[in-house]
Design an enzyme around this catalytic site. Structure first.
Site, PDB file in Angstrom:
ATOM      1  N   THR A 189      -0.747   8.991 -44.654  1.00 20.45           N
ATOM      2  CA  THR A 189      -0.775  10.383 -44.198  1.00 20.45           C
ATOM      3  C   THR A 189      -2.214  10.900 -44.142  1.00 20.45           C
ATOM      4  O   THR A 189      -2.589  11.600 -43.198  1.00 20.45           O
ATOM      5  CB  THR A 189       0.076  11.243 -45.160  1.00 20.45           C
ATOM      6  OG1 THR A 189       1.405  10.704 -45.147  1.00 20.45           O
ATOM      7  CG2 THR A 189       0.122  12.699 -44.744  1.00 20.45           C
ATOM      8  N   GLU A 201       3.546   7.262 -37.658  1.00 13.57           N
ATOM      9  CA  GLU A 201       4.495   7.124 -38.769  1.00 13.57           C
ATOM     10  C   GLU A 201       3.646   6.950 -40.022  1.00 13.57           C
ATOM     11  O   GLU A 201       2.796   6.065 -40.074  1.00 13.57           O
ATOM     12  CB  GLU A 201       5.408   5.916 -38.559  1.00 13.57           C
ATOM     13  CG  GLU A 201       6.270   6.008 -37.299  1.00 13.57           C
ATOM     14  CD  GLU A 201       7.235   7.185 -37.309  1.00 13.57           C
ATOM     15  OE1 GLU A 201       7.561   7.686 -38.401  1.00 13.57           O
ATOM     16  OE2 GLU A 201       7.659   7.613 -36.223  1.00 13.57           O
ATOM     17  N   CYS A 256       7.003   1.508 -46.537  1.00 11.42           N
ATOM     18  CA  CYS A 256       6.977   2.973 -46.454  1.00 11.42           C
ATOM     19  C   CYS A 256       8.315   3.552 -46.862  1.00 11.42           C
ATOM     20  O   CYS A 256       8.415   4.674 -47.322  1.00 11.42           O
ATOM     21  CB  CYS A 256       6.636   3.390 -45.038  1.00 11.42           C
ATOM     22  SG  CYS A 256       7.677   2.566 -43.834  1.00 11.42           S
ATOM     23  N   GLU A 284       2.840   9.381 -53.316  1.00 13.24           N
ATOM     24  CA  GLU A 284       3.086   8.011 -52.871  1.00 13.24           C
ATOM     25  C   GLU A 284       2.169   7.064 -53.638  1.00 13.24           C
ATOM     26  O   GLU A 284       0.950   7.253 -53.644  1.00 13.24           O
ATOM     27  CB  GLU A 284       2.829   7.865 -51.358  1.00 13.24           C
ATOM     28  CG  GLU A 284       3.182   6.472 -50.859  1.00 13.24           C
ATOM     29  CD  GLU A 284       2.909   6.250 -49.371  1.00 13.24           C
ATOM     30  OE1 GLU A 284       1.784   6.532 -48.911  1.00 13.24           O
ATOM     31  OE2 GLU A 284       3.829   5.777 -48.669  1.00 13.24           O
TER      32      GLU A 284
HETATM   33  P1  NAD Z   1      -4.055   3.042 -43.919  1.00 10.76           P
HETATM   34  O1  NAD Z   1      -3.831   4.444 -43.505  1.00 10.76           O
HETATM   35  O2  NAD Z   1      -5.011   2.776 -45.005  1.00 10.76           O
HETATM   36  O3  NAD Z   1      -4.538   2.177 -42.667  1.00 10.76           O
HETATM   37  C1  NAD Z   1      -3.872   2.211 -41.402  1.00 10.76           C
HETATM   38  C2  NAD Z   1      -4.859   1.805 -40.325  1.00 10.76           C
HETATM   39  O4  NAD Z   1      -5.845   2.834 -40.194  1.00 10.76           O
HETATM   40  C3  NAD Z   1      -5.638   0.526 -40.656  1.00 10.76           C
HETATM   41  O5  NAD Z   1      -5.824  -0.219 -39.470  1.00 10.76           O
HETATM   42  C4  NAD Z   1      -6.943   1.059 -41.202  1.00 10.76           C
HETATM   43  O6  NAD Z   1      -8.006   0.141 -41.063  1.00 10.76           O
HETATM   44  C5  NAD Z   1      -7.154   2.284 -40.345  1.00 10.76           C
HETATM   45  N1  NAD Z   1      -8.028   3.289 -40.947  1.00 10.76           N
HETATM   46  C6  NAD Z   1      -8.204   3.567 -42.253  1.00 10.76           C
HETATM   47  N2  NAD Z   1      -9.072   4.596 -42.407  1.00 10.76           N
HETATM   48  C7  NAD Z   1      -9.432   4.985 -41.158  1.00 10.76           C
HETATM   49  C8  NAD Z   1     -10.284   6.006 -40.632  1.00 10.76           C
HETATM   50  N3  NAD Z   1     -10.936   6.825 -41.444  1.00 10.76           N
HETATM   51  N4  NAD Z   1     -10.414   6.105 -39.280  1.00 10.76           N
HETATM   52  C9  NAD Z   1      -9.726   5.286 -38.448  1.00 10.76           C
HETATM   53  N5  NAD Z   1      -8.919   4.301 -38.893  1.00 10.76           N
HETATM   54  C10 NAD Z   1      -8.759   4.152 -40.223  1.00 10.76           C
HETATM   55  O7  NAD Z   1      -2.593   2.437 -44.264  1.00 10.76           O
HETATM   56  P2  NAD Z   1      -2.204   1.006 -44.877  1.00 10.76           P
HETATM   57  O8  NAD Z   1      -2.678   0.940 -46.297  1.00 10.76           O
HETATM   58  O9  NAD Z   1      -2.579  -0.098 -43.957  1.00 10.76           O
HETATM   59  O10 NAD Z   1      -0.625   1.118 -44.864  1.00 10.76           O
HETATM   60  C11 NAD Z   1       0.101   1.743 -45.874  1.00 10.76           C
HETATM   61  C12 NAD Z   1       0.511   3.132 -45.470  1.00 10.76           C
HETATM   62  O11 NAD Z   1       1.267   3.060 -44.250  1.00 10.76           O
HETATM   63  C13 NAD Z   1       1.437   3.798 -46.471  1.00 10.76           C
HETATM   64  O12 NAD Z   1       1.077   5.139 -46.614  1.00 10.76           O
HETATM   65  C14 NAD Z   1       2.813   3.670 -45.826  1.00 10.76           C
HETATM   66  O13 NAD Z   1       3.746   4.630 -46.251  1.00 10.76           O
HETATM   67  C15 NAD Z   1       2.468   3.795 -44.380  1.00 10.76           C
HETATM   68  N6  NAD Z   1       3.494   3.197 -43.538  1.00 10.76           N
HETATM   69  C16 NAD Z   1       4.340   4.036 -42.883  1.00 10.76           C
HETATM   70  C17 NAD Z   1       5.364   3.507 -42.109  1.00 10.76           C
HETATM   71  C18 NAD Z   1       6.324   4.414 -41.404  1.00 10.76           C
HETATM   72  O14 NAD Z   1       7.071   3.945 -40.544  1.00 10.76           O
HETATM   73  N7  NAD Z   1       6.352   5.703 -41.720  1.00 10.76           N
HETATM   74  C19 NAD Z   1       5.503   2.122 -41.979  1.00 10.76           C
HETATM   75  C20 NAD Z   1       4.591   1.292 -42.644  1.00 10.76           C
HETATM   76  C21 NAD Z   1       3.586   1.846 -43.418  1.00 10.76           C
END
Ligand code: NAD
Length: 524
Positions: A262, A288, A322, A420
């Site tokens: 988020t 998401e 998630c 979370e």
């Molecule tokens: P994250 O937000 O850390 O990373 C997601 C993507 O964004 C990655 O490719 C990351 O490199 C990139 N990113 C990170 N910081 C950034 C920035 N400042 N600018 C641009 N891009 C950036 O998430 P994660 O750790 O890979 O995944 C876990 C999270 O995803 C959990 O919060 C989980 O709940 C959520 N999730 C949600 C769903 C859903 O359907 N709602 C499904 C899977 C995961």
């Protein structure tokens, strides 16, 4: 308009001694020791920047699987240029030809590519064979096959006409390029985020989480093997904020397909808002995000079913879904039996490398995640108001291992009931049986998220009460089942509130976001 009728890909069990288990074990060993050199894929080129970064395994962090070539801002620009160069031809391709490419990818993945994708997900993301199978094989195949069907439904949408007037809808791709920004935890999500917009005729720049690159590059190879033209999807490994700076200030930025936390999505939304004047139109924003998913048991529930819902719902893939249950509300009459069943069940959960198919629990994704989760555990262990019912230990000397942990709290607003954690931790609050309706209000108000949730009950009045009182508390609501494991085509997936834009992955609602429809009225 018809494509082959999709059916959900059957899940292989990988039973001991089965040929599929032998093949998967063999592929795992081969990939583990291959020391791959992983390029970016931009246009027709495999791009090697020379800035090599190690790909490691969460369950054995000193073992190097290979190296990926990290890019910088110049590679982001190259990827955008390659996408835009491919755009016209791809957008004008008959949709049946686009669908055929991705249907072929699904068939390749169901057959010869299956073991490779599964093994890569086991190695790079520390998933057990069963979790890898339902994610990187079955769910990915389902996304592609069901999306092809949803394409037919979208393109078939046409308005009424009248004598002398013929009205038509033209479901155009967006004007510009789409950015797919993908998380570490699901290979299928990482693949679907670029594939869905591409199927609708868009061109894509795809940046996966660094911890998911090992499987992502095989997905990219799979799409190419299925005939995806150069430049339609461009895979780059660039630091998130560096990529964001280039992408979100580009005039041709037309949309983002995001899954992740988020906090990151909030920042992206703000940046896009601030940069609106730079773009040609309003970008599509589909995201998401996080969850704080709940299980609530009514006094009429079956204790053993509730306990299984908790142990499976909270600890599959180390709670890094998630949709994973991370808070539970149990009535006092059921608690002794639920507690015993949880403790007994957890004794059967072996922890270790996914290489041993008997290990249900593997490692969490990386050190940052390990440190974040264990900080919550340290604080809970030192809090006299919190009781550790099971687990609580952790060790990162070889891999990032954290025992499945069950906390019992006296305060339903305790921090681990609201935030979370994204790890193998569930917090339980025991309520007085007469307080069922009040506890629904607590569930609805103590967390900003609204992704998944479950009610366990044998009382239909209670089920209906929870279903109506928790109307906006979950985008996916389960009755008498754990809150994980949504199946494409059966349970469209997504949450609202702080959990995202709720565009329902694996459904026509998601796919339709990747079109911008033109209405044509022709008068005779
Ligand atoms: P994250 O937000 O850390 O990373 C997601 C993507 O964004 C990655 O490719 C990351 O490199 C990139 N990113 C990170 N910081 C950034 C920035 N400042 N600018 C641009 N891009 C950036 O998430 P994660 O750790 O890979 O995944 C876990 C999270 O995803 C959990 O919060 C989980 O709940 C959520 N999730 C949600 C769903 C859903 O359907 N709602 C499904 C899977 C995961």
């Amino acid at each position: 308009f018809k494509v082959p009728q999709p059916v959900n890909e059957p899940v292989k069990s990988y039973a001991p001694g089965s040929p599929e288990r032998k093949e998967l074990q063999q592929t795992y060993q081969n990939l583990k020791n291959q020391q791959l050199d992983v390029p970016m894929y931009i246009g027709h080129e495999e791009v090697r920047s020379g800035n090599k970064q190690p790909l490691t395994m969460p369950h054995d962090h000193q073992h190097i699987l290979g190296y990926f070539h990290e890019g910088d801002a110049s590679h982001v620009t190259r990827a955008i240029d390659a996408a835009l160069a491919a755009r016209e031809q791809w957008a004008n391709m008959p949709w049946q030809s686009r669908a055929a490419i991705f249907l072929k990818a699904a068939d390749l993945l169901a057959g010869p590519w299956r073991a490779t994708l599964n093994a890569a997900t086991m190695l790079g993301q520390s998933k057990n064979a069963y979790q890898a199978e339902i994610d990187s094989a079955c769910e990915m195949i389902d996304f592609l096959r069901f999306n092809a069907k949803y394409m037919t439904e979208i393109y078939a949408q046409q308005p009424e006409s009248s004598p002398g007037v013929w009205n038509r809808l033209e479901h155009r791709p967006l004007e510009g390029f789409v950015f797919a920004l993908t998380p570490f935890n699901f290979t299928a999500i990482a693949g679907n985020l670029p594939a869905a917009p591409a199927m609708m005729g868009n061109v894509v720049v795809w940046k996966p989480a660094y911890t998911q690159i090992f499987a992502a590059q095989f997905l990219m190879q799979l799409f190419r093997a299925a005939g995806l033209p150069d430049g339609v999807i461009n895979l780059i490994y660039v630091d998130g904020p560096v990529a964001g700076d280039v992408i979100f200030s580009h005039r041709q930025f037309a949309g983002i397909h995001f899954t992740g936390s988020t906090a990151v999505f909030n920042n992206i939304w703000k940046t896009i808002g601030n940069n609106l004047h730079l773009y040609r139109g309003y970008p599509r924003i589909v995201g998401e995000t996080g969850g704080k998913d709940f299980i609530v048991a009514h006094p009429s529930a079956e204790a053993k079913e509730v306990a299984t819902g908790i142990t499976r719902g909270a600890f599959e893939y180390q709670g890094q879904k998630c949709s994973a249950a991370s808070r539970a509300y149990i009535p006092a009459n059921l608690w002794p039996e639920v507690k015993q069943a949880i403790v007994d069940d957890l004794k059967t959960f072996k922890m270790g490398s996914p290489e041993d198919f008997g290990n249900f629990i593997n490692a969490v994704i990386d050190e940052k995640s390990f440190n974040k989760i264990t900080k919550y555990l340290e604080a809970a262990k030192n809090d006299p108001e919190v009781e550790v019912i099971a687990g609580g230990n952790f060790d990162k000397s070889v891999g990032y291992f954290i025992e499945p942990t069950v906390l019992l709290v006296k305060d339903p607003t305790y921090v681990t009931m609201c935030e979370e954690i994204f790890g193998p931790v569930i917090t339980i609050y025991v309520y007085e049986e007469s307080q069922f309706e009040n506890i629904l209000e607590v569930i609805n108000t103590t967390s900003p998220y609204a992704l998944t949730g479950s009610i366990f009950s044998r009382d239909r009045y209670a089920i209906d009460l929870a279903t109506s009182k928790l109307l906006h508390a979950a985008g996916n609501f389960y009755i008498n089942d754990k809150p994980t494991g949504a199946v494409v085509g059966q349970q469209p997936f997504g949450g609202a509130r702080a959990s995202g834009t709720n565009d329902k992955a694996g459904s026509v609602f998601n796919l339709i976001r990747w079109t911008s429809t033109r209405t044509i009225k022709e008068t005779f």
